[in-house]
Each structure stands twice: as structure tokens, then as C-alpha cells.
Design a protein around this motif. Structure first.
Motif, mmCIF file in Angstrom:
data_model
loop_
_atom_site.group_PDB
_atom_site.id
_atom_site.type_symbol
_atom_site.label_atom_id
_atom_site.label_comp_id
_atom_site.label_asym_id
_atom_site.label_seq_id
_atom_site.Cartn_x
_atom_site.Cartn_y
_atom_site.Cartn_z
ATOM 1 N N ASP A 189 -7.610 -10.883 12.070
ATOM 2 C CA ASP A 189 -6.386 -10.334 11.781
ATOM 3 C C ASP A 189 -6.626 -9.140 10.653
ATOM 4 N N PHE A 190 -6.005 -7.916 10.945
ATOM 5 C CA PHE A 190 -6.241 -6.826 10.236
ATOM 6 C C PHE A 190 -5.235 -5.990 9.968
ATOM 7 N N PHE A 191 -4.608 -5.854 8.681
ATOM 8 C CA PHE A 191 -3.463 -5.203 8.382
ATOM 9 C C PHE A 191 -3.666 -4.231 7.201
ATOM 10 N N LYS A 192 -2.933 -3.145 7.492
ATOM 11 C CA LYS A 192 -2.660 -2.015 6.125
ATOM 12 C C LYS A 192 -1.160 -1.866 5.693
ATOM 13 N N ALA A 193 -1.211 -1.764 4.413
ATOM 14 C CA ALA A 193 0.241 -1.539 3.724
ATOM 15 C C ALA A 193 0.651 -0.327 4.213
ATOM 16 N N VAL A 194 2.168 -0.322 4.770
ATOM 17 C CA VAL A 194 2.679 0.769 5.220
ATOM 18 C C VAL A 194 2.843 1.805 3.747
ATOM 19 N N ASP A 195 3.139 2.949 4.192
ATOM 20 C CA ASP A 195 3.088 4.104 2.945
ATOM 21 C C ASP A 195 4.467 4.406 2.873
#
Length: 544
Positions: A189-195
Motif C-alpha cells: 500500500d502506497f500513499f501520498k500526502a494531499v496538497d
């Protein structure tokens, strides 16, 4: 037709200086992107659009928020790539006053398998609010040197339709190629912080508990991997327990790679990078490798490091070692600082970063080398945000622009070192003795010399003198206290002078990474190592 390697040799504007280019990120020697990011390089990129109103289209697609790409021909270091995906990107940086937008290039967007030196995509960042143009490269190289997982950086002289456009920071894209190179797998599982910082939406990737309504969470975290049946339930369960458990040390240890997380956050705080989790609640990725299923932290977007964030904490040089904008709003870090055991481990990680990598001896030559490399390209940039004079001044000292202070790089390092050392003294922390203690400080039966040379690469000599015979040991440890190699294992020696060489390899013959190490010499009165002993530990630094 020239080969890619020939064109690279002939076309890349490369400036390789005697700077400290360190390893430690787990990247192999032949990793994708190595020829783009090794050393200090200024690459030439020319984007050719065939569409007559391409700029209006780029702006339109950006405003739609759908990350839609336009097709363009890209000539990178003399090699032509057809049908490359190009789009605009950025949040605050999109407001650059001279229409100098940041770009995202996706080489395989329209042509399957197309790569630039093995990479599917890269970012061209516009150095918004950085008069020096080198803050991002400084921060990313610092991470690389310290073994902190982060993309790599360099520079690009960009032309559009064969006309000079601007000078950019080149940054590696964080994708499955990146994950595989760092963790050996890319299917977790791979996530990016929202901007969301600084926008009207006010949405943060802050790890706060939002309640049992599971529909509230996906807008706070951008899923970058394939969705599976447990993706969101696992993340929400983690956030729930993080915010409510009374067993924080055991839970955090079992679910987060704390050693890596400590270093990443410590680097942000040490370098004054406030456009990050502890302040703005953005600019990071996190990944769960299938081998450990522990949260791994990945640094992102460090262009406003060294105190460059507008509106960030004032007096940034004196920022607390445990700084967080709000304990409740940033639980992933405040739960650490609020627990004495975890906070102590974090401060030790901070100590090691500070002692090993944050000094004028290391950073000032780096600043000078980067400045020398980029100066002519900064000067010719027709869209730069600051003047050439401001570029020169901000390398060394603060400048004030529209009433806002932008810390100078060298002045920041000097003042930050003084502040950090003062804070460590107040806390009673001695970084040089943080790893190994419980020693006799002035033994009477031997003398241990400081290794020479120090710092060293690839080998160093350690001398010692025995005033009486006995069993002696000499062991190398890394900064965590883990044994690296034993050079002497309680072997009997007569009185006299001795010299040993360490070749920078561990007990299995593998070269070790750059960093701070300790060598511990122990002397016993007989060959029985359980007898009373005297020992002394000293610090040394390996710089590759």
C-alpha cells in the motif's frame, strides 16, 4: 545516429566538484537514474510542442485538476524522446510571478516502456521563493548522505520550442520504480500526502482520527497503489489505534519503521524544512513494504528548506528540536515527543544527524560548489523570481523581500548549529557519547589514539599503546550501537605500540555506508574477557 551514451557524454553540461557525495539510501550502483543524479549536473532539456495554443491548454488542464498530460517531443541531453507526457504542477509554486511554472514529465505516458535513464518520469521544479536555487538539492543530498529515503535532485536548463525558458531543479519521481530501488518491492500500500495546505479546502494528511465514518479519510490521503479489499481499513485502523492506544511505544515499534521516521523528521526540523508534516502537514509519501508491513516515510518537496517557507515559524534558526505545530493536529510525531522513551530515541537520532552531517566543514563547501555550478544559469534565467544580486547575497546572509526575511544558507547553518548545541546542552545530551557509555574515562593500562585520517575514505589507522600485557579487543559500532566488525576479539598482546587498519567494511567484507562510527577499545588483565576491564570509545567519520 548517436547512441544515448554518446549524446550524454557530448551534451550534458556537467560540473563535478570535490563535494561530499555520500551513499546510504540503498540505491545500487546501477540504479535507474544514476547518470542523471550523480554529483552536480546541469542537464539540457528542450520541450517541443506542436500544438499552437499549447500554453493555454496546459493552464486549462491544470485548472481542471485532473492531471491531464499533453504530448510533446522532449530532447534531453541531445537524445530525442517522442510523445512524452507534459503537464503543469504545483500549489503555491504555481503563483510564480514570472509565469515560470513547474512541470511534470512522464516519458511513458503515451509510449509504453519509454524511459529517461531508466526513469518513467521526473519533475522540473521552479525554485519558487528560493533566491539561491539550491535549497532543494541541499536538502535531498543531505537525506541521501544520511540514509534518509528521499528522491534525488539535480538541475535542468529548460528550453521550450528551442527558446531558453528558465532554470529548474530536477527531481526524481516517486513511483513503483523508486519503491523497488529502495525497498526491493513495490506492491504494498502506497500513499501520498494531499496538497491542501494554504488552500480553501484546508485538508491535511495529518493522521488525526476523524471518527468511524470511513468515507472521510480518502480525501486526506492520496492512494497511489492499486486498491485492494483492506487498503483503507488498514490505514484507518492504524490512525484509530495511534490516536487512542495507551501502549504507544509497543504499537509504534510494531507498525512504523521508527529509525527511518526519526531521521526524516529530524532532518526537516534540523534544516528548517517547515513545508513538511510537522508544520504544513504535507509533502511526504508513506509506503508499506510487503516484507515488513511497517510504515516507511518518504521525503518529498524540500524546495523551501533552510527556513524558506513564507509564513512559517518565526526565528527558524532557534526552532525546538521537538517542534510540532500542534500536538493534536500532528499525532504521528507528537505521540513520539510525548513519550519519554520514544522521544529519547528520536533525540539520539537527531544527535547523530547533527554531529555527522550538519557542520560548516561539510555544508559550506557544498553550498559553494553548488553555487559555482548554477551561477551562470541563474544569471541567464529570464523568469527567475529574484535578482542575481539576491542570489549571491542569500547564499551567505538573510535578505528581506516585501517585508519577509529569507534566511541566508550559511548564516542559517551557523545560527542553527549554535541553537541546536545549546538545546542539547540544556537537555543534558552529549551526542558524542550517546551511543556507547559505561566506560572508564582515563584507563591506566593503555592509551588509545584518535584514528587517522579522520574523516577517512576508504580506510583509517587506529593506534594504541599497552602499558602492561593483557587481552584486548577493538570493535567498530555504527551510530545505533550495532556491531559492525571486530578487529580484535580479546586477543593477548604484550606491552608495546600497536597499529590496526580498518578498511571500511563490515564483518562479512561488505563496504559500509557513509556516517559516524565508534571504535571501542577494551583491555583485560588476562585472556578471560569476563575479568575486570577498562575501555574507551572514540568517534570517527567515514566520508565517501
Amino acid at each position: 545516429m548517436k547512441s544515448s551514451s554518446d549524446n550524454l557524454r557530448n551534451s550534458v553540461l556537467t560540473v563535478l566538484f570535490s563535494v561530499i557525495l555520500l551513499s546510504g539510501t540503498g540505491i545500487s550502483k546501477a540504479a535507474e537514474g544514476d547518470s542523471l543524479f550523480t554529483g552536480i549536473q546541469i542537464h539540457t532539456v528542450n520541450i517541443r510542442f506542436s500544438q499552437p495554443n499549447y500554453w493555454d491548454s496546459l493552464i486549462y488542464y491544470y485548472n481542471q485538476g485532473l492531471e491531464q498530460y499533453m504530448s510533446a517531443t522532449v530532447i534531453a541531453n541531445g537524445v530525442t524522446y517522442a510523445n512524452v507526457g507534459v503537464r503543469l504542477k504545483g500549489n503555491s509554486s504555481f503563483t510564480h510571478p514570472n509565469n515560470k511554472k513547474s512541470f511534470r514529465l512522464s516519458f511513458n505516458e503515451f509510449v509504453s516502456g519509454q524511459r529517461w535513464n531508466g526513469l518513467k518520469g521526473v519533475h522540473l521544479n521552479n525554485c519558487w521563493n528560493d533566491p539561491t536555487f539550491i535549497r532543494e538539492k541541499m536538502h535531498l543530498d543531505f537525506c541521501k548522505n544520511a540514509g534518509i529515503t528521499a528522491p534525488r535532485g539535480n538541475f535542468v536548463r529548460l528550453s521550450v520550442n528551442d527558446t531558453l525558458f528558465a532554470f529548474y531543479s530536477l527531481v526524481e519521481h516517486v513511483d513503483k520504480t523508486f519503491l523497488n530501488s529502495r525497498y526491493g518491492n513495490n506492491s504494498g500500500d502506497f500513499f501520498k500526502a494531499v496538497d491542501g495546505y494554504g488552500t480553501s479546502d484546508d485538508v491535511y494528511s495529518d493522521f488525526r482520527w476523524l471518527g468511524t465514518d470511513t468515507s472521510l479519510y480518502p480525501i486526506h490521503y492520496e492512494l497511489k497503489s492499486d486498491l485492494n479489499a483492506t487498503t483503507w481499513s488498514k490505514l484507518i485502523s492504524f490512525i484509530d489505534t495511534l490516536n487512542h492506544t495507551s501502549l504507544i511505544p509497543s504499537y509504534m515499534t510494531s507498525r512504523v519503521d521508527l529509525s527511518a521516521y526519526y531521521k526524516a523528521v529530524a532532518a526537516d526540523i534540523l534544516l528548517g524544512n517547515m513545508d513538511s508534516y510537522v508544520y504544513s502537514g504535507r509533502n511526504f509519501y508513506f509506503y508499506y513494504p510487503t516484507t515488513t508491513n511497517k510504515l516507511e516515510w518518504i521525503v518529498w518537496d524540500a524546495g523551501l528548506s533552510f527556513g524558506g517557507l513564507p509564513g512559517g515559524p518565526s526565528n527558524i534558526e532557534n526552532l525546538s528540536l521537538n517542534y510540532v505545530v500542534n500536538d493534536t493536529a500532528r499525532p504521528l510525531f507528537s505521540k513520539i515527543t510525548g513519550n519519554s522513551s520514544l522521544n529519547n530515541d528520536y533525540l539520539m537520532a537527531f544527535c547523530n544527524l547533527f554531529n555527522s552531517y550538519f557542520s560548516t566543514t561539510l555544508l559550506f563547501p557544498k553550498i559553494d560548489s553548488l553555487a559555482n555550478a548554477v551561477r551562470q544559469y541563474v544569471n541567464e534565467d529570464p523568469r527567475k523570481m529574484f535578482s542575481s544580486t539576491q542570489f549571491e547575497n542569500n547564499l551567505v546572509s538573510d535578505i528581506t523581500v516585501s517585508g519577509r526575511r529569507i534566511p541566508g544558507l550559511k548564516s542559517f547553518v551557523l545560527l542553527r548549529r549554535t541553537s541546536v548545541q545549546s538545546q542539547l546542552n540544556t537537555l543534558g545530551i552529549n551526542c558524542e557519547q550517546a551511543v556507547l557509555s559505561n566506560e572508564v574515562s582515563v584507563p591506566e593500562d593503555f592509551y588509545l589514539s584518535q584514528n587517522y585520517p579522520n574523516p577517512f575514505n576508504p580506510s583509517t589507522r587506529i593506534d594504541f599503546t599497552l602499558f602492561k600485557p593483557g587481552a584486548v579487543s577493538l570493535t567498530i559500532y555504527d551510530y545505533t550501537g550495532k556491531e559492525v566488525v571486530s578487529l580484535l576479539n580479546y586477543e593477548y598482546r604484550n606491552s608495546g605500540n600497536y597499529s590496526l587498519e580498518w578498511n571500511g567494511k563490515d564483518g562479512n567484507g561488505n563496504p559500509v555506508s557513509t556516517g559516524m562510527y565508534f571504535y571501542k577499545f577494551t583491555s583485560a588483565g588476562s585472556v578471560n574477557k569476563n575479568d575486570a576491564v577498562n575501555s574507551v570509545t572514540k568517534k570517527m567519520i567515514l566520508l565517501k
